[in-house]
Design a protein around this motif. Structure first.
Motif, PDB file in Angstrom:
ATOM      1  N   GLU A 161       0.830  -1.216   0.000  1.00  0.00           N
ATOM      2  CA  GLU A 161       0.000   0.000   0.000  1.00  0.00           C
ATOM      3  C   GLU A 161       0.859   1.257   0.000  1.00  0.00           C
ATOM      4  OE1 GLU A 161      -4.018  -1.545   2.346  1.00  0.00           O
ATOM      5  OE2 GLU A 161      -2.314  -0.790   3.503  1.00  0.00           O
TER       6      GLU A 161
ATOM      7  N   THR B 130      -4.327   0.246  -5.966  1.00  0.00           N
ATOM      8  CA  THR B 130      -3.738  -0.435  -4.804  1.00  0.00           C
ATOM      9  C   THR B 130      -4.749  -0.635  -3.671  1.00  0.00           C
ATOM     10  OG1 THR B 130      -1.540   0.431  -5.297  1.00  0.00           O
ATOM     11  CG2 THR B 130      -1.941  -0.298  -3.048  1.00  0.00           C
ATOM     12  N   ASP B 131      -5.449   0.406  -3.294  1.00  0.00           N
ATOM     13  CA  ASP B 131      -6.390   0.307  -2.167  1.00  0.00           C
ATOM     14  C   ASP B 131      -7.489  -0.711  -2.445  1.00  0.00           C
ATOM     15  OD1 ASP B 131      -4.951   2.199  -0.818  1.00  0.00           O
ATOM     16  OD2 ASP B 131      -6.302   3.867  -1.271  1.00  0.00           O
TER      17      ASP B 131
ATOM     18  N   CYS C 149      -5.904  -4.420  -2.572  1.00  0.00           N
ATOM     19  CA  CYS C 149      -5.439  -4.846  -1.247  1.00  0.00           C
ATOM     20  C   CYS C 149      -6.613  -5.104  -0.303  1.00  0.00           C
ATOM     21  CB  CYS C 149      -4.512  -3.790  -0.645  1.00  0.00           C
ATOM     22  SG  CYS C 149      -2.869  -3.750  -1.389  1.00  0.00           S
TER      23      CYS C 149
END
Length: 248
Positions: A214, A234-235, A238
């Protein structure tokens, strides 16, 4: 910068082995038995994997152990050739995939700096000029004449990372190496990574640390059982990956 097109990778595990003369004779004249054994021994580490990486982008990879992350990085680095598909790469690659790759364990750290640097294409004169910088970053001043086979995994990581990042590569491939070593060196390595990223280096980064992914990555690829589950911000990736792990 990098384009992975429908990449698949097959391994023959050799699970069923019967080396008796009788079995070999039976297999020799029994085509169906040979084909069945071959099929049973096949393992597809990657299946139809595709994605693109833009110049200067940091792409992370998450997934369970055995998901195919390391195999994929080795294919991108040119260490392995895929069974199917192809990889297009524009730029020189600095792979940091296996600790100690390019090292001779019987040589000391001083000798391995020159050996590993030569493997990466650096000249002796260049390594002479950068030698002290490599040593200072690795913090191995007191161990230069110690054979690498006596190093801990953290010390090997220090040496490998220090040599590999002495210049700013166009493409850096990192597989878990930042998770090895003490906290101080992990932080220093991450800062070095950030410096490379700010300088425009394209990075492919594998880590089991979601926080690290992250913190460093622009986008993430989630792999499971050799297949792409999700590619995106990414957020988002993940969060989806974390929730899937918590649900097991």
């Amino acid at each position: 910068m990098i384009e992975v097109q429908n990449v698949s990778m097959r391994f023959n595990l050799g699970i069923e082995k019967n080396n008796s003369l009788k079995q070999m004779a039976v297999d020799l004249f029994n085509k169906k038995a040979r084909e069945k054994k071959k099929k049973n021994n096949e393992f597809w580490a990657l299946q139809d994997v595709s994605f693109k990486v833009e110049k200067g982008e940091v792409l992370g990879f998450v997934g369970s152990n055995g998901a195919g992350k390391s195999t994929l990085l080795k294919i991108v680095a040119g260490v392995m050739k895929p069974t199917k598909g192809k990889v297009l790469v524009g730029g020189n690659i600095c792979p940091m995939i296996e600790l100690g790759a390019g090292f001779d364990l019987d040589l000391n750290a001083r000798e391995n700096i020159y050996l590993n640097g030569a493997v990466m294409g650096y000249s002796k004169s260049f390594l002479d000029s950068k030698f002290q910088e490599i040593v200072d970053f690795s913090e191995l001043q007191d161990f230069l004449d110690v054979p690498v086979r006596n190093f801990s995994s953290g010390m090997v990581a220090r040496l490998a990372f220090s040599v590999a990042t002495i210049v700013d590569p166009e493409i850096l491939i990192v597989d878990e190496i930042l998770s090895v070593g003490d906290l101080n060196f992990q932080n220093k390595s991450e800062n070095k990574m950030r410096s490379l990223i700010s300088g425009g280096t394209t990075v492919l980064y594998v880590s089991h640390s979601i926080k690290s992914i992250e913190s460093l990555c622009d986008r993430v690829v989630w792999l499971e059982h050799g297949k792409v589950i999700m590619v995106g911000k990414t957020d988002d990736v993940c969060k989806a990956y974390y929730e899937s792990q918590m649900g097991k």
